[in-house]
Scaffold this motif. Sequence first.
Motif, PDB file in Angstrom:
ATOM      1  N   LEU A   1       6.647 -15.986  -5.280  1.00 23.58           N
ATOM      2  CA  LEU A   1       6.458 -13.716  -6.067  1.00 23.58           C
ATOM      3  C   LEU A   1       5.235 -13.728  -4.706  1.00 23.58           C
ATOM      4  N   TYR A   2       5.993 -12.113  -4.042  1.00 27.57           N
ATOM      5  CA  TYR A   2       4.719 -11.506  -3.638  1.00 27.57           C
ATOM      6  C   TYR A   2       4.731 -10.003  -4.717  1.00 27.57           C
ATOM      7  N   ILE A   3       3.209  -9.209  -4.504  1.00 30.71           N
ATOM      8  CA  ILE A   3       3.808  -8.147  -4.572  1.00 30.71           C
ATOM      9  C   ILE A   3       3.183  -7.258  -3.751  1.00 30.71           C
ATOM     10  N   LEU A   4       3.300  -5.356  -3.051  1.00 37.45           N
ATOM     11  CA  LEU A   4       3.321  -4.920  -1.797  1.00 37.45           C
ATOM     12  C   LEU A   4       1.970  -4.781  -2.058  1.00 37.45           C
ATOM     13  N   PRO A   5       0.824  -4.312  -1.266  1.00 41.43           N
ATOM     14  CA  PRO A   5      -0.319  -3.503  -2.019  1.00 41.43           C
ATOM     15  C   PRO A   5      -0.375  -2.209  -2.749  1.00 41.43           C
ATOM     16  N   GLU A   6       0.719  -1.418  -2.253  1.00 39.77           N
ATOM     17  CA  GLU A   6       0.890  -0.126  -3.383  1.00 39.77           C
ATOM     18  C   GLU A   6       1.302  -0.214  -4.675  1.00 39.77           C
ATOM     19  N   LEU A   7       1.615  -1.975  -5.178  1.00 39.36           N
ATOM     20  CA  LEU A   7       1.811  -1.814  -6.770  1.00 39.36           C
ATOM     21  C   LEU A   7      -0.133  -1.964  -7.092  1.00 39.36           C
ATOM     22  N   PRO A  46       2.907 -10.224   1.563  1.00 39.98           N
ATOM     23  CA  PRO A  46       3.450 -11.156   2.165  1.00 39.98           C
ATOM     24  C   PRO A  46       2.871 -10.603   3.393  1.00 39.98           C
ATOM     25  N   LYS A  47       2.986 -11.729   5.484  1.00 40.05           N
ATOM     26  CA  LYS A  47       2.426 -11.569   6.295  1.00 40.05           C
ATOM     27  C   LYS A  47       3.062 -10.702   7.127  1.00 40.05           C
ATOM     28  N   ILE A  48       3.171  -9.192   7.468  1.00 41.90           N
ATOM     29  CA  ILE A  48       3.888  -9.119   8.091  1.00 41.90           C
ATOM     30  C   ILE A  48       3.123  -8.490   9.694  1.00 41.90           C
ATOM     31  N   SER A  49       4.158  -8.358  10.881  1.00 39.58           N
ATOM     32  CA  SER A  49       3.421  -7.982  12.300  1.00 39.58           C
ATOM     33  C   SER A  49       3.888  -6.828  12.609  1.00 39.58           C
ATOM     34  N   ARG A  50       3.061  -5.948  13.533  1.00 41.48           N
ATOM     35  CA  ARG A  50       3.121  -5.232  14.007  1.00 41.48           C
ATOM     36  C   ARG A  50       4.412  -4.063  13.689  1.00 41.48           C
ATOM     37  N   LYS A  51       5.678  -4.943  14.557  1.00 40.46           N
ATOM     38  CA  LYS A  51       6.468  -4.905  14.742  1.00 40.46           C
ATOM     39  C   LYS A  51       7.351  -4.245  13.487  1.00 40.46           C
ATOM     40  N   GLN A  52       7.376  -5.250  12.119  1.00 43.80           N
ATOM     41  CA  GLN A  52       7.544  -5.264  11.209  1.00 43.80           C
ATOM     42  C   GLN A  52       7.440  -4.188  10.532  1.00 43.80           C
ATOM     43  N   LYS A  53       5.849  -4.486  10.782  1.00 44.04           N
ATOM     44  CA  LYS A  53       4.844  -3.002  10.029  1.00 44.04           C
ATOM     45  C   LYS A  53       5.764  -1.202  10.792  1.00 44.04           C
ATOM     46  N   ALA A  54       5.893  -1.165  12.354  1.00 43.87           N
ATOM     47  CA  ALA A  54       6.896   0.214  11.982  1.00 43.87           C
ATOM     48  C   ALA A  54       8.289  -0.061  11.453  1.00 43.87           C
ATOM     49  N   SER A  55       8.759  -1.310  11.557  1.00 43.60           N
ATOM     50  CA  SER A  55      10.128  -1.003  10.868  1.00 43.60           C
ATOM     51  C   SER A  55      10.308  -0.656   9.567  1.00 43.60           C
ATOM     52  N   ILE A  56       9.056  -1.193   8.742  1.00 36.29           N
ATOM     53  CA  ILE A  56       9.264  -0.999   6.900  1.00 36.29           C
ATOM     54  C   ILE A  56       8.412   0.624   7.112  1.00 36.29           C
ATOM     55  N   GLN A  57       7.926   1.132   7.723  1.00 37.00           N
ATOM     56  CA  GLN A  57       7.467   2.628   7.978  1.00 37.00           C
ATOM     57  C   GLN A  57       8.777   3.425   7.940  1.00 37.00           C
ATOM     58  N   GLN A  58       9.364   3.417   9.105  1.00 39.90           N
ATOM     59  CA  GLN A  58      10.316   4.054   9.697  1.00 39.90           C
ATOM     60  C   GLN A  58      11.553   3.360   8.667  1.00 39.90           C
ATOM     61  N   ASN A  59      11.899   2.284   8.389  1.00 41.15           N
ATOM     62  CA  ASN A  59      13.484   2.216   6.976  1.00 41.15           C
ATOM     63  C   ASN A  59      12.031   3.703   5.601  1.00 41.15           C
ATOM     64  N   PHE A  60      11.165   3.100   4.906  1.00 40.78           N
ATOM     65  CA  PHE A  60      10.794   3.884   4.202  1.00 40.78           C
ATOM     66  C   PHE A  60      10.867   5.405   4.416  1.00 40.78           C
ATOM     67  N   ASP A  61      10.806   6.322   5.767  1.00 40.27           N
ATOM     68  CA  ASP A  61      11.172   7.106   6.164  1.00 40.27           C
ATOM     69  C   ASP A  61      12.260   7.912   5.856  1.00 40.27           C
ATOM     70  N   TYR A  62      13.274   6.974   6.300  1.00 36.28           N
ATOM     71  CA  TYR A  62      14.101   7.338   5.894  1.00 36.28           C
ATOM     72  C   TYR A  62      15.088   7.554   4.664  1.00 36.28           C
ATOM     73  N   ILE A  63      14.321   6.287   3.492  1.00 39.07           N
ATOM     74  CA  ILE A  63      15.097   6.087   2.528  1.00 39.07           C
ATOM     75  C   ILE A  63      13.799   6.977   1.206  1.00 39.07           C
ATOM     76  N   TRP A  64      12.946   7.386   2.253  1.00 41.07           N
ATOM     77  CA  TRP A  64      12.613   9.138   0.901  1.00 41.07           C
ATOM     78  C   TRP A  64      13.201   9.689   1.581  1.00 41.07           C
TER      79      TRP A  64
END
Length: 185
Positions: free
Chosen positions: A35-41, A70-88
């Motif tokens: 189980l993991y949380i995100l830094p935002e928590l 969770p450990k994430i790569s730079r590429k994943q970080k960019a994708s997560i940001q893109q996902n966030f922007d779209y969903i937000w």
Amino acid sequence: MPQAKILVDTNAYLRLAKTIRPLLFVPFGANQFCLYILPELNQELENRKLQSKFPWVEEDEFADNRKHFPKISRKQKASIQQNFDYIWDYVLTEHPGPSRVDVWYIAYALELGVPVVTDDQDMTALAHIFAADVMPTLELLKIMLDCGHTDMKTINGLCDYWRYIADLPANFKADYQRLFGEPQL
């Protein structure tokens, strides 16, 4: 064997962390669920209202357990940001209700291909719209039970406590019966 990561949102964390210790970053079961949380928590827990309602979150044991993400790569970080922007943007225009932290969880879950534990119905509906995998807290407890990471006495004690503080998860009765095969009294 690689870990089977599961993200835990703020509400599920607050419901479980005091009883199942340590809750995070402890692999269990043959699948090595972790189980993991995100830094935002952690940022969300800095809210004075939450701190006054859950003063234990600042204790060293819990604060130390929330240092692993969770450990994430730079590429994943960019994708997560893109996902966030779209969903937000979708939340702001089409589906009000979920918080920014909820959207971060969904963005991470989509990129990492992992489930999120949440009982938040707005967040669950949003996750379904974007095909993110979510499960209620009781389903996580069932996985823990099946792996020998907890027992029915602990689960029923948690349920009794949630009832006592009037914080039963959404769909509690139906989920409990579906997962544990017996009505929770």
